[in-house]
Write an enzyme that holds these catalytic residues in place. Structure first.
Site, PDB file in Angstrom:
ATOM      1  N   ASP A  19      23.593  57.353  39.784  1.00 50.08           N
ATOM      2  CA  ASP A  19      23.598  56.313  40.903  1.00 50.08           C
ATOM      3  C   ASP A  19      22.458  55.078  40.072  1.00 50.08           C
ATOM      4  OD1 ASP A  19      23.363  56.181  44.210  1.00 50.08           O
ATOM      5  OD2 ASP A  19      21.195  56.072  43.911  1.00 50.08           O
ATOM      6  N   GLU A  66      27.234  66.684  22.367  1.00 47.30           N
ATOM      7  CA  GLU A  66      26.546  67.437  22.140  1.00 47.30           C
ATOM      8  C   GLU A  66      27.724  68.634  22.364  1.00 47.30           C
ATOM      9  OE1 GLU A  66      23.106  68.539  22.422  1.00 47.30           O
ATOM     10  OE2 GLU A  66      22.022  66.860  21.953  1.00 47.30           O
TER      11      GLU A  66
END
Length: 568
Positions: free
Chosen positions: A236, A280
């Site tokens: 956002d 990751e």
């Protein structure tokens, strides 16, 4: 364009049960670049489905309705905030980023929803709100009782006021919701104190992203949800996290075309850091930016190879063929220059619904559409453009975002009384702007059920219009010409024909009010003018205007406000 042969598509959807051409769940979830071509469905949780009958949608309701979304053929869902919140801005004022608000359920409900979605081959993206928190957040509450210059206040943008006694705001910035972007606090000793920045409501104080503690906290938050299995984040207000040094006044028209609270270069370092964190995790988790930066060439900076995967493109919310072509070209060029797909967006929870917005110019709809708006066309006058726009968006290469209810052809709820409105924009502008309630009304599932099937009772946090009965999903399910079945057919054909990964080529020889292009082996025409246009030769695959299949074989012209896909 005189010779043509057409074969009607097999009427597989006459029963309302279109086949969905998608692989099994394990194959879908293993696709490493799924986001490049995905159809992503935005769920506004409070208005999607209410499992407990309290008038507020919830996570259990989402889980219960996942089958309908699988039938629609979407690849992922994006959920607007469901975190612990006072709900002063419908959850975009977050008090605890790592828990579910009791309005929507529990973390157990969230985990069950993710598991059920993944079992159906549907990925889950959640909203993250890093620009500001709620004023009920423990950090902000601690800041209110701490001294100026303290570590607690350093997490937010507290500043001394201007004027002889600090009685004036630190600068002239205005809130996106109307009114000033600064609020003055009362210090613990009862004296007038510092001011804090809030680009949105006064209940939403902005974080200070020059503070490393803020960076650490959001890394923790991202890991919390990634560890629970989410497939990415819609970020956002991604372009406003970093403010210009010194927080200078904003004077539109100055040499710097960007406001001092948008598009600062340092914001990209934040998202490079987030991208490394997401990388990751297995399965290619994604970042999607809400970054309404112009020009589009500058917005493409958000989706360079080491930053975000997607940035929204809101270029499909007006009805003008020449302008649409220029916008589409601009987006494809800008995002293609950095090797990124284009993420097309026609509507979302912050804008007027497509059925209604395409009937107004941007100037006419600037303050919203509501009870005092004159000249609102009837639904039957409005729906053709929205259906044609859906076919345009789903024919474009890249990813597409659908806002809940668009597949039902829902219009803006324009008759919400002032007493029922809840959007802070309405109140901060003293009713001058209607705000966003009209696109957030709970959606209809069953035409004869209480709250049109939204919940088990008549309760609905915003009033639902009478036309919801006509547009409920169960009514559209069995109608081969419904907007629902148009979306289902278009999504299936999009995947089957390779439009999502194709290449657009404009066709010459058409009038300025006609969009005409090829993508893969499909010719696409959209008529935004007032006169019918002749169709080229080929097999009609789909039209936005209802036709029986026999009539399709004899179709020679394209009516105004209509789209068609043809296999040449």
């Amino acid at each position: 364009m005189t010779s043509r042969t057409r074969t009607a598509p097999a009427p597989a959807h006459e029963s309302g049960d279109l086949p969905v051409s998608r692989p099994d769940a394990s194959t879908v979830l293993a696709d490493p670049e799924w986001w490049r071509t995905a159809v992503i469905y935005q769920i506004y949780p409070r208005s999607f489905a209410d499992a407990n009958g309290d008038g507020m949608g919830d996570l259990a309701g989402v889980t219960a309705r996942l089958g309908a979304l699988q039938e629609l053929g979407i690849d992922a869902i994006w959920l607007s905030p469901f975190y612990t919140s006072p709900q002063k801005d419908a959850g975009y004022d977050v008090a605890d980023y790592c828990d579910v608000d009791p309005l929507f359920g529990t973390l157990t409900d969230f985990d069950a929803m993710v598991e059920a979605a993944h079992a159906r081959g549907i990925r889950v993206i959640v909203d993250i709100v890093p620009n500001h928190s709620s004023d009920a957040h423990p950090w902000f509450q601690a800041a209110l009782t701490a001294a100026p210059g303290s570590a607690e206040r350093g997490r937010y943008l507290f500043r001394d006021g201007r004027g002889t006694a600090g009685e004036l705001p630190p600068n002239n910035w205005a809130s996106f919701f109307g009114g000033p972007a600064w609020t003055r606090i009362v210090e613990p000793d009862g004296t007038p104190g510092q001011w804090y920045l809030h680009l949105f409501d006064s209940s939403q104080p902005d974080f200070d992203w020059t503070n490393e503690e803020v960076h650490d906290e959001f890394r923790r938050i991202l890991r919390f949800w990634l560890d629970r299995g989410v497939d990415g984040f819609r970020v956002d207000v991604a372009s406003s996290l970093v403010k210009a040094e010194g927080l200078p006044d904003y004077h539109p028209g100055d040499d710097d075309e960007m406001p001092p609270y948008e598009g600062r270069a340092a914001v990209h370092d934040i998202f490079r850091d987030w991208r490394r964190l997401l990388d990751e995790y297995p399965g290619e988790r994604i970042l999607a930016a809400e970054a309404w930066i112009k020009p589009l060439a500058r917005r493409a900076d958000w989706v360079r190879h080491d930053e975000m995967h997607q940035a929204f493109n809101d270029v499909l919310n007006f009805w003008d063929a020449s302008a649409l072509r220029a916008s589409i070209d601009g987006a494809l060029t800008a995002f293609g220059s950095v090797g990124a797909p284009t993420a097309w967006v026609a509507s979302n929870h912050d804008g007027i619904r497509t059925v209604t917005t395409l009937m107004f110019t941007p100037a006419e709809r600037a303050g919203g559409v509501g009870p005092r708006t004159t000249g609102i066309p009837s639904y039957d006058q409005s729906i053709p453009r929205a259906r044609a726009m859906a076919m345009l968006m789903l024919a474009l290469p890249g990813s597409a975002y659908l806002y809940q209810g668009e597949e039902l052809g829902l219009p803006e709820a324009t008759d919400i009384p002032d007493a029922a409105r809840q959007d802070p924009t309405f109140f901060r502008t003293e009713g001058e702007q209607y705000g966003r309630d009209g696109c957030r009304v709970p959606i209809p599932w069953e035409s004869e059920a209480p709250s049109y099937g939204f919940g088990t009772t008549d309760a609905s946090w915003l009033p639902q219009p009478e036309i919801w009965g006509r547009l409920a999903r169960d009514r559209q399910q069995a109608d081969p010409d419904s907007t629902l079945n148009l979306y289902r057919a278009a999504i299936a054909l999009r995947r089957e024909r390779g439009l999502d990964a194709g290449e657009l080529e404009w066709l010459p020889g058409y009038a300025a009010d006609v969009l005409a292009f090829t993508n893969a082996d499909v010719t696409v025409l959209i008529n935004t003018g007032a006169e019918p246009v002749p169709l080229p030769a080929g097999e009609v695959l789909l039209t936005s205007t209802p036709h029986d299949f026999t009539a399709l074989t004899a179709l020679t012209t394209l009516a105004p406000d209509t789209a068609v896909w043809i296999h040449a």
